[in-house]
Design an enzyme around this catalytic site. Structure first.
Site, PDB file in Angstrom:
ATOM      1  N   GLU A 248       0.805  -1.230   0.000  1.00 16.22           N
ATOM      2  CA  GLU A 248       0.000   0.000   0.000  1.00 16.22           C
ATOM      3  C   GLU A 248       0.836   1.277   0.000  1.00 16.22           C
ATOM      4  OE1 GLU A 248      -3.868   0.125   2.105  1.00 16.22           O
ATOM      5  OE2 GLU A 248      -3.307  -1.809   2.937  1.00 16.22           O
ATOM      6  N   HIS A 264       8.354 -26.237   6.211  1.00 20.25           N
ATOM      7  CA  HIS A 264       7.785 -27.488   5.720  1.00 20.25           C
ATOM      8  C   HIS A 264       7.343 -27.411   4.257  1.00 20.25           C
ATOM      9  CE1 HIS A 264       7.924 -29.324   9.720  1.00 20.25           C
ATOM     10  NE2 HIS A 264       7.786 -28.065  10.119  1.00 20.25           N
ATOM     11  N   LYS A 360     -13.213   0.083  -5.604  1.00 20.02           N
ATOM     12  CA  LYS A 360     -14.405   0.388  -4.812  1.00 20.02           C
ATOM     13  C   LYS A 360     -15.428   1.166  -5.659  1.00 20.02           C
ATOM     14  CE  LYS A 360     -12.416   0.126  -0.149  1.00 20.02           C
ATOM     15  NZ  LYS A 360     -12.120   0.737   1.146  1.00 20.02           N
TER      16      LYS A 360
HETATM   17  C1  F6R Z   1      -6.333   2.071   3.125  1.00 15.99           C
HETATM   18  C2  F6R Z   1      -6.381   0.753   3.743  1.00 15.99           C
HETATM   19  C3  F6R Z   1      -7.368  -0.256   3.232  1.00 15.99           C
HETATM   20  C4  F6R Z   1      -8.701  -0.155   3.986  1.00 15.99           C
HETATM   21  C5  F6R Z   1      -9.712  -1.183   3.470  1.00 15.99           C
HETATM   22  C6  F6R Z   1     -10.996  -1.218   4.293  1.00 15.99           C
HETATM   23  O1  F6R Z   1      -5.445   2.906   3.838  1.00 15.99           O
HETATM   24  O2  F6R Z   1      -5.626   0.477   4.635  1.00 15.99           O
HETATM   25  O3  F6R Z   1      -6.783  -1.525   3.366  1.00 15.99           O
HETATM   26  O4  F6R Z   1      -8.474  -0.369   5.359  1.00 15.99           O
HETATM   27  O5  F6R Z   1     -10.022  -0.908   2.140  1.00 15.99           O
HETATM   28  O6  F6R Z   1     -11.526   0.053   4.511  1.00 15.99           O
HETATM   29  P1  F6R Z   1     -11.984   0.467   5.991  1.00 15.99           P
HETATM   30  O7  F6R Z   1     -10.744   0.327   6.833  1.00 15.99           O
HETATM   31  O8  F6R Z   1     -12.446   1.862   5.890  1.00 15.99           O
HETATM   32  O9  F6R Z   1     -13.053  -0.493   6.385  1.00 15.99           O
END
Ligand code: F6R
Length: 369
Positions: A248, A264, A360
Site C-alpha cells: 500500500e 515445511h 471500490k
Molecule cells: C487504506 C487501507 C485499506 C482499507 C480497506 C478497508 O489505507 O488500509 O486496506 O483499510 O479498504 O476500509 P476500511 O478500513 O475503511 O473499512
C-alpha cells in the site's frame, strides 16, 4: 546508485523536500502514531445495550478488511496469550456458520462503509450475535446507533492503514471491559507508548542515513522483492502487516510467511527462486527473547537464514520492549518508516491508493445500475 539513494533520503531531513515528495502527509501520520495509540487507548465507548457479562459469550469474531483488519490480528495475538475465549479474525462478506448468540462480533471499519464489513455485520445481526463496533462513522455507525450496539467512534479523515492505534486500542479496551483478557494492559500500554515514541525519534526523517536503520533498510531494498518471514506466532502477523505496507505505501509486490510452517514447504522455493527473479530480499522478523525462550525456533531461524542467504540478501528486525504489546507494536511500527522511505526512493506518493479506490468505485457503480 546507492549514493544517490542516500542523498535522496538525507535530503528528506529538509521538511520542504519532504512536503514535495509526500504531498498528502504520510510521514506526519507515521510520526504521530505513538500519540495516536495514547489517544486510542483513551477513547471512550458508547456502551449502548451491550452486556458486560462474559458468561454468555463463548467466542469473539473480529470482522474487518485491510487496514481495519490488522487491529483484529493484533488483538488475536494478545488473546492467544492472555485470552479466556478464542478470537478469530474474519475478512469476508460472510461469517462462519457457528456464529450465533454466544458470539461477540467486533465489527471494525475505519470509514464505516466497507461493503464486506457491512455485510458481515448484517449477517451477525441475523445470527443474533452480540455486536460491538469500532469506526469513525459511515453506515456502520448508523447501524450501531439503530441497533443500540456498543460503539467506539474514533477520529476520522486519515488512511485506515495509518489508524491502527485508533482501531486496535478501543477494541482492546472493550475486551477488557468484558473481562475476556486475563491481564490489565495499563502498564504494558504505557511501556508501548514510550517504546514507540523512542522509535519515532530514532527512525524519523530528521535522522540521517548513517544513524537511521529504517532509511538504511529502505536503501537496501530498492529494486528488490521483499519476502517477510515471521519467526513464529505474533511475528507472523507482523510479517503480513509489513507485506501489506509494502503493497500500500510503496506500491510493490511483497510476500510473507511464518515459521515453523515455512520450514515445511516454502523453504524449498529458495532452491530455484533465482530463476524466477534475481532480486528477492528476505527479512526475518524476530523476538529478542527467542534464543532464551524458544531455542528450537532460534535454531530453525539460523538454519533457514543460512539456506536463504545462499542466493538472497537476508535482513533481521527485532521487536523492541518487554511486554508482548510493546514487542507487537514496535515490530509493526518499523514497517511504516521503511515502506514510506522506500516509496520516496521510487518517487511515489505513499498515501495514494488509486487501484483500491478504482475497485471500490467500480463495485459502487455495479450496485447503482
Ligand atoms: C487504506 C487501507 C485499506 C482499507 C480497506 C478497508 O489505507 O488500509 O486496506 O483499510 O479498504 O476500509 P476500511 O478500513 O475503511 O473499512
Amino acid at each position: 546508485m546507492q549514493d544517490s539513494h542516500t542523498q535522496i533520503l538525507n535530503s528528506l531531513s529538509n521538511r520542504d523536500n519532504l512536503t514535495k515528495l509526500d504531498t498528502l502527509g504520510m510521514m506526519d501520520l507515521v510520526l504521530g502514531f505513538p500519540k495516536q495509540c495514547r489517544d486510542g487507548a483513551a477513547i471512550s465507548w458508547q456502551y449502548g445495550h451491550g452486556s458486560t457479562a462474559q458468561t454468555d459469550i463463548r467466542n469473539v469474531v473480529y470482522t474487518g478488511l485491510g487496514g481495519s483488519a490488522i487491529g483484529g490480528d493484533l488483538l488475536r495475538c494478545l488473546a492467544d496469550e492472555y485470552g479466556s475465549i478464542p478470537i478469530i479474525v474474519n475478512r469476508d462478506y460472510t461469517l462462519p456458520a457457528w456464529v450465533g448468540p454466544s458470539t461477540l462480533l467486533l465489527a471494525a471499519s475505519y470509514s464505516g462503509n466497507t461493503e464486506e464489513t457491512l455485510a458481515a455485520t448484517t449477517a451477525g445481526l441475523k445470527a443474533e450475535a452480540q455486536i460491538a463496533m469500532v469506526t469513525s462513522g459511515g453506515t456502520l455507525a448508523k447501524i450501531g446507533a439503530a441497533e443500540g450496539c456498543p460503539v467506539a467512534i474514533v477520529p476520522g479523515g486519515q488512511p485506515p492503514r495509518t489508524a491502527t492505534g485508533y482501531l486496535f486500542f478501543p477494541a482492546l479496551t472493550y475486551l477488557q471491559h468484558r473481562h475476556f483478557l486475563r491481564k490489565d494492559f495499563q502498564e504494558d500500554s504505557e511501556e508501548t507508548f514510550l517504546v514507540l515514541e523512542k522509535m519515532a525519534k530514532e527512525y524519523g526523517p530528521d535522522v540521517p542515513v548513517e544513524q537511521n536503520p529504517a532509511k538504511q533498510l529502505a536503501i537496501q531494498l530498492f529494486g528488490k522483492i521483499p519476502v517477510l518471514y515471521g519467526s513464529q506466532g505474533y511475528r507472523g502477523v507482523a510479517a503480513y502487516r509489513w507485506k501489506c505496507q509494502f503493497n500500500e505505501n510503496t506500491k510493490i509486490a511483497a510476500f510473507s510467511n511464518v515459521l515453523p510452517e515455512q520450514n515445511h514447504n516454502e523453504i524449498l522455493a529458495w532452491v530455484l527462486g533465482e530463476k524466477q527473479a534475481s532480486n528477492w530480499s528476505a527479512i526475518f522478523l524476530r523476538d529478542p527473547k527467542e534464543e532464551e525462550l524458544q531455542p528450537r525456533i532460534a535454531t530453525r531461524v539460523a538454519v533457514t537464514k543460512e539456506l536463504v542467504s545462499r542466493t538472497t540478501p537476508v535482513h533481521e528486525i527485532f521487536a523492541q520492549g518487554e511486554s508482548l504489546l510493546a514487542r507487537l507494536l514496535s515490530i509493526i511500527y518499523m514497517a511504516d518508516f521503511v515502506t514510506v522511505y522506500l516509496a520516496y526512493l521510487y518517487g511515489i506518493c505513499p498515501t495514494d491508493i488509486g487501484y483500491i479506490d478504482h475497485l471500490k468505485e467500480a463495485l459502487a457503480k455495479e450496485v447503482s445500475k
